[in-house]
Design a protein around this motif. Structure first.
Motif, short mmCIF file in Angstrom:
data_model
loop_
_atom_site.label_atom_id
_atom_site.label_comp_id
_atom_site.label_asym_id
_atom_site.label_seq_id
_atom_site.Cartn_x
_atom_site.Cartn_y
_atom_site.Cartn_z
N LEU A 253 -72.01 75.63 26.71
CA LEU A 253 -71.84 74.18 26.67
C LEU A 253 -71.57 73.66 25.26
O LEU A 253 -71.05 72.55 25.09
CB LEU A 253 -73.07 73.48 27.25
N GLU A 254 -71.91 74.45 24.26
CA GLU A 254 -71.62 74.03 22.89
C GLU A 254 -70.12 73.90 22.64
O GLU A 254 -69.70 73.28 21.67
CB GLU A 254 -72.22 75.05 21.90
N ARG A 261 -71.08 67.29 27.47
CA ARG A 261 -72.27 68.13 27.42
C ARG A 261 -73.49 67.37 27.93
O ARG A 261 -74.29 67.88 28.73
CB ARG A 261 -72.50 68.57 25.97
#
Length: 399
Positions: A253-254, A261
């Motif tokens: 998700l970074e 996010r």
């Protein structure tokens, strides 16, 4: 080689760019003249399209004009060129690369030296005749034909069978990636496959495909479509609900923008809460808190999920206080009943234990009543005797 193909494509487009520089508006220029074989023209088209996969926005506009020019060259070509299998296969690739079926239908079909299943299946696919396309293309083995064509066919098979036969579709999308690595075909295969793998809940491969996309195609013009499919695959499955791999989810998700996010962490937290995965609820809620703005609706939702996970796990008092402090007016309507139910559940957690303890102190333990088993024991003995007699009776009469 790729650079040479791109230069060829640019030379074909030169009349268009020159005309636009001289006048505005300008009449459509005549097709660029080139002596290239049809398969060479299609390779140039693929080279330009591969630029789209790596984020070349100019290539996205150029390839439309190039498709039109190649179609004009095909129509003007001598019928004899189609007896060359490379040229005939190039027609199928052209069709599956965005070439208009109206142009292909005008070509001399009887001169085409290409498998009829491929030709007719490709036409059926681009014309929206999905059932016919499935019937024609299902038994085609992409690895048994030239890779340039095989990768395109495998990609189409993956699209055609995604709903009806997901495992078959995944196999074909794997073929597409292996046959045409570093191309728009591989980029499209990754976009399609990520959702299917998410639905199949194969986390290791889900992670592998995501990292492959990030590594090679994060700047693709179609990257937003990939992340949409990634999000759907992640949140409509149990992939994100195992706390042992939550750190790996965080790493994936970074790669996404902050707002997306935050949205995903809230979806994960809510889903985990509804499925009783309180540890993941807390982890996702805390991530959402770190990404949300003060006094925002997102922050209130993050507090809801974190507070619920605390109150129903090992921080009863702190979690309940967090839930009671929420600003209900900022919660979505569907989350208000969830908040009410959670608070009530948290309040009820301790009540039964207190009452049960008091009742146990005041009332002596009940002595179990004796049960007479004599009758049932006798019945069981008779049944066992009859079964033994039946066994002897049938054994004597076996052939």
């Amino acid at each position: 080689m790729i650079r040479q193909l791109v230069r060829l494509a640019l030379l074909m487009l030169l009349p268009f760019t020159a005309a636009s520089a001289l006048a505005d508006p300008a009449p459509a220029p005549a097709p660029a003249s080139t002596s290239g074989e049809p398969y060479e023209l299609v390779r140039a088209l693929q080279a330009v399209q591969d630029g789209i996969a790596t984020g070349d926005t100019a290539a996205h506009g150029r390839h439309i004009a190039l498709i039109r020019q190649i179609g004009e060259k095909f129509l003007a070509a001598d019928a004899s060129v189609w007896s060359n299998p490379q040229n005939a296969q190039a027609v199928v690739i052209y069709l599956l690369s965005g070439g208009p079926p109206q142009v292909v239908r005008k070509l001399p079909r009887d001169k085409m030296n290409v498998d009829e299943r491929l030709f007719n299946g490709a036409l059926a696919y681009v014309e929206g005749r999905q059932d016919e396309a499935r019937e024609l293309l299902k038994d085609v083995k992409p690895r048994t034909i030239p890779s340039g064509l095989g990768g395109q066919v495998a990609l189409v098979q993956g699209a055609l069978f995604a709903r009806a036969e997901a495992s078959f579709a995944i196999e074909r999308l794997d073929d597409a990636r292996l046959l045409l690595p570093g191309t728009l075909v591989e980029e499209a295969a990754l976009r399609r496959e990520i959702l299917l793998i998410g639905q199949a809940e194969e986390f290791d491969k889900f992670e592998f495909l995501t990292l492959a996309y990030i590594r090679h195609y994060r700047n693709s013009i179609y990257a937003s479509d990939f992340w949409q499919r990634f999000s759907t695959g992640l949140t409509q499955s149990s992939l994100a609900l195992d706390d042992r791999r939550f750190a790996r989810i965080v790493t994936l998700l970074e790669q996404i923008d902050r707002a997306s996010r935050l949205k995903l962490y809230l979806v994960i937290a809510r889903t985990a809460m509804l499925r009783g995965r309180l540890n993941v609820t807390r982890l996702a809620g805390e991530r959402a808190l770190s990404l949300s703005a003060d006094a925002s609706a997102e922050r209130e939702r993050a507090h809801l999920f974190r507070g619920a996970s605390r109150a129903l796990a090992d921080e009863y008092d702190g979690g309940l206080a967090e839930l009671k402090a929420l600003d209900r007016s900022k919660l979505p309507e569907r989350d208000v009943p969830l908040l009410n139910a959670t608070i009530q559940l948290a309040l009820d957690v301790r009540k039964p234990f207190a009452r049960a303890a008091a009742a146990a102190a005041d009332k002596p333990l009940a002595t179990p009543a004796r049960v007479d088993l004599a009758s049932s024991t006798a019945t069981l003995a008779r049944a066992q005797k009859q079964l033994g007699e039946l066994e002897l009776f049938t054994r004597d009469r076996r052939p």
